[in-house]
Design a protein around this motif. Structure first.
Motif, PDB file in Angstrom:
ATOM      1  N   ALA A  37      -3.831  -5.581 -17.431  1.00 56.22           N
ATOM      2  CA  ALA A  37      -2.648  -5.130 -16.700  1.00 56.22           C
ATOM      3  C   ALA A  37      -2.968  -3.894 -15.863  1.00 56.22           C
ATOM      4  N   VAL A  38      -3.777  -2.984 -16.394  1.00 51.42           N
ATOM      5  CA  VAL A  38      -4.162  -1.798 -15.633  1.00 51.42           C
ATOM      6  C   VAL A  38      -5.061  -2.197 -14.467  1.00 51.42           C
ATOM      7  N   LYS A  39      -5.985  -3.121 -14.703  1.00 49.21           N
ATOM      8  CA  LYS A  39      -6.823  -3.603 -13.601  1.00 49.21           C
ATOM      9  C   LYS A  39      -5.961  -4.245 -12.510  1.00 49.21           C
ATOM     10  N   THR A  40      -4.930  -4.967 -12.916  1.00 48.87           N
ATOM     11  CA  THR A  40      -4.008  -5.572 -11.952  1.00 48.87           C
ATOM     12  C   THR A  40      -3.260  -4.495 -11.176  1.00 48.87           C
ATOM     13  N   PHE A  41      -2.805  -3.447 -11.869  1.00 51.60           N
ATOM     14  CA  PHE A  41      -2.132  -2.332 -11.201  1.00 51.60           C
ATOM     15  C   PHE A  41      -3.056  -1.715 -10.150  1.00 51.60           C
ATOM     16  N   LEU A  42      -4.303  -1.434 -10.536  1.00 48.92           N
ATOM     17  CA  LEU A  42      -5.258  -0.827  -9.598  1.00 48.92           C
ATOM     18  C   LEU A  42      -5.539  -1.756  -8.417  1.00 48.92           C
ATOM     19  N   ARG A  43      -5.635  -3.057  -8.677  1.00 51.42           N
ATOM     20  CA  ARG A  43      -5.870  -4.020  -7.595  1.00 51.42           C
ATOM     21  C   ARG A  43      -4.690  -4.023  -6.619  1.00 51.42           C
ATOM     22  N   LYS A  44      -3.466  -4.000  -7.149  1.00 52.45           N
ATOM     23  CA  LYS A  44      -2.277  -3.969  -6.288  1.00 52.45           C
ATOM     24  C   LYS A  44      -2.249  -2.685  -5.453  1.00 52.45           C
ATOM     25  N   TRP A  45      -2.647  -1.569  -6.067  1.00 49.96           N
ATOM     26  CA  TRP A  45      -2.725  -0.284  -5.354  1.00 49.96           C
ATOM     27  C   TRP A  45      -3.705  -0.420  -4.188  1.00 49.96           C
ATOM     28  N   ASP A  46      -4.893  -0.949  -4.484  1.00 48.02           N
ATOM     29  CA  ASP A  46      -5.917  -1.127  -3.439  1.00 48.02           C
ATOM     30  C   ASP A  46      -5.409  -2.013  -2.310  1.00 48.02           C
ATOM     31  N   GLU A  47      -4.784  -3.119  -2.652  1.00 44.98           N
ATOM     32  CA  GLU A  47      -4.278  -4.059  -1.642  1.00 44.98           C
ATOM     33  C   GLU A  47      -3.212  -3.405  -0.764  1.00 44.98           C
ATOM     34  N   ALA A  48      -2.295  -2.672  -1.374  1.00 48.40           N
ATOM     35  CA  ALA A  48      -1.220  -2.032  -0.616  1.00 48.40           C
ATOM     36  C   ALA A  48      -1.780  -0.959   0.326  1.00 48.40           C
ATOM     37  N   TRP A  49      -2.757  -0.161  -0.156  1.00 46.92           N
ATOM     38  CA  TRP A  49      -3.366   0.854   0.707  1.00 46.92           C
ATOM     39  C   TRP A  49      -4.155   0.195   1.830  1.00 46.92           C
ATOM     40  N   ALA A  50      -4.855  -0.894   1.541  1.00 49.30           N
ATOM     41  CA  ALA A  50      -5.635  -1.584   2.577  1.00 49.30           C
ATOM     42  C   ALA A  50      -4.721  -2.139   3.671  1.00 49.30           C
ATOM     43  N   LYS A  51      -3.514  -2.556   3.298  1.00 49.31           N
ATOM     44  CA  LYS A  51      -2.556  -3.105   4.270  1.00 49.31           C
ATOM     45  C   LYS A  51      -1.693  -2.008   4.903  1.00 49.31           C
ATOM     46  N   HIS A  52      -1.859  -0.769   4.449  1.00 46.44           N
ATOM     47  CA  HIS A  52      -1.036   0.354   4.923  1.00 46.44           C
ATOM     48  C   HIS A  52       0.447   0.050   4.709  1.00 46.44           C
ATOM     49  N   ASP A  53       0.755  -0.535   3.557  1.00 49.62           N
ATOM     50  CA  ASP A  53       2.114  -0.974   3.227  1.00 49.62           C
ATOM     51  C   ASP A  53       2.793   0.066   2.335  1.00 49.62           C
ATOM     52  N   ALA A  54       3.518   0.983   2.974  1.00 47.13           N
ATOM     53  CA  ALA A  54       4.163   2.084   2.258  1.00 47.13           C
ATOM     54  C   ALA A  54       5.143   1.580   1.200  1.00 47.13           C
ATOM     55  N   VAL A 146      -0.190   8.355 -14.756  1.00 48.72           N
ATOM     56  CA  VAL A 146       0.513   8.169 -16.015  1.00 48.72           C
ATOM     57  C   VAL A 146       1.366   6.921 -15.791  1.00 48.72           C
ATOM     58  N   LEU A 147       1.021   5.860 -16.521  1.00 50.83           N
ATOM     59  CA  LEU A 147       1.707   4.580 -16.360  1.00 50.83           C
ATOM     60  C   LEU A 147       2.639   4.332 -17.526  1.00 50.83           C
ATOM     61  N   LEU A 148       3.856   3.903 -17.209  1.00 57.90           N
ATOM     62  CA  LEU A 148       4.837   3.550 -18.230  1.00 57.90           C
ATOM     63  C   LEU A 148       5.101   2.057 -18.145  1.00 57.90           C
ATOM     64  N   LYS A 149       5.163   1.428 -19.310  1.00 59.07           N
ATOM     65  CA  LYS A 149       5.420  -0.006 -19.355  1.00 59.07           C
ATOM     66  C   LYS A 149       6.923  -0.239 -19.324  1.00 59.07           C
ATOM     67  N   GLY A 150       7.333  -1.059 -18.381  1.00 57.37           N
ATOM     68  CA  GLY A 150       8.748  -1.410 -18.260  1.00 57.37           C
ATOM     69  C   GLY A 150       8.896  -2.914 -18.201  1.00 57.37           C
ATOM     70  N   ALA A 151      10.087  -3.364 -17.935  1.00 60.13           N
ATOM     71  CA  ALA A 151      10.364  -4.802 -17.878  1.00 60.13           C
ATOM     72  C   ALA A 151       9.541  -5.506 -16.809  1.00 60.13           C
ATOM     73  N   SER A 152       9.223  -4.800 -15.723  1.00 64.72           N
ATOM     74  CA  SER A 152       8.466  -5.415 -14.626  1.00 64.72           C
ATOM     75  C   SER A 152       6.972  -5.103 -14.712  1.00 64.72           C
ATOM     76  N   GLY A 153       6.515  -4.546 -15.830  1.00 64.44           N
ATOM     77  CA  GLY A 153       5.092  -4.239 -15.992  1.00 64.44           C
ATOM     78  C   GLY A 153       4.841  -2.745 -15.951  1.00 64.44           C
ATOM     79  N   TRP A 154       3.595  -2.375 -15.694  1.00 62.42           N
ATOM     80  CA  TRP A 154       3.187  -0.971 -15.676  1.00 62.42           C
ATOM     81  C   TRP A 154       3.496  -0.364 -14.317  1.00 62.42           C
ATOM     82  N   LEU A 155       4.202   0.777 -14.321  1.00 62.13           N
ATOM     83  CA  LEU A 155       4.511   1.502 -13.098  1.00 62.13           C
ATOM     84  C   LEU A 155       4.103   2.957 -13.258  1.00 62.13           C
TER      85      LEU A 155
END
Length: 179
Positions: A37-54, A146-155
């Motif tokens: 799940a943390v690897k997925t979070f980091l991957r999503k972070w990378d993808e969003a920064w690569a797309k410049h998607d605020a 600092v990641l907190l687990k919620g209903a939609s995953g780690w944020l």
């Protein structure tokens, strides 16, 4: 009593020393799904920064998240983060055409049920005092989440981005002895 700069430097140097000792440190006892799940979070972070998607970057944060950037600017809440990232990544913004290499996981620790602290190595282009990017120069950085687990995953609840100040220290270089 330590001042803020020396405390921050001590934290950074400790993190760097740990990172150089072992390429990736993941706490023992982690469930595979938590590590993934943390690897997925980091991957999503990378993808969003690569797309410049605020909006996508801000969507990885809780509504009440606090971010401290590498210049010490504090941004409180997802709404203000969206505005700041919209400026940085928008047309004419300093990061609009920048390329960001992927985060590299250094340390992942479960500090309480549903709470993880994650440190990752990252690089960002150097920003000059006039707010312009120097595309030929890169800052090495450590990002602490600092990641907190919620209903939609780690944020992200807290994000701290710091530039790494390289120093040659006895505990960070194999074979080097203290004086």
């Amino acid at each position: 009593m330590a001042n803020t700069t020396s405390t921050r430097r001590t934290f950074l140097l400790t993190t760097i020393a740990a990172a150089t000792a072992t390429p990736t440190l993941i706490a023992e006892g982690f469930q595979t799904d938590e590590a993934e799940a943390v690897k997925t979070f980091l991957r999503k972070w990378d993808e969003a920064w690569a797309k410049h998607d605020a909006l996508a970057i801000a969507g990885l944060h809780r509504d009440d998240a606090v971010t401290v950037n590498r210049f010490g600017t504090v941004v409180r809440g997802r709404t203000d983060l969206e505005k700041a990232l919209g400026f940085l990544h928008g047309t004419g913004g300093p990061f609009h055409n920048s390329v960001f290499p992927p985060l590299r996981l250094l340390i992942q620790r479960m500090v309480a049920p549903g709470v993880q602290v994650v440190q990752a190595k990252w690089q960002n282009p150097v920003m000059k005092p006039d707010g312009k990017i120097d595309p030929a120069s890169i800052n090495d950085m450590i990002v602490t989440f600092v990641l907190l687990k919620g209903a939609s995953g780690w944020l992200a609840s807290e994000v701290n981005l710091v530039n790494v100040e390289k120093m040659d220290l006895p505990f960070s270089n194999p074979g080097q002895k203290p004086a």
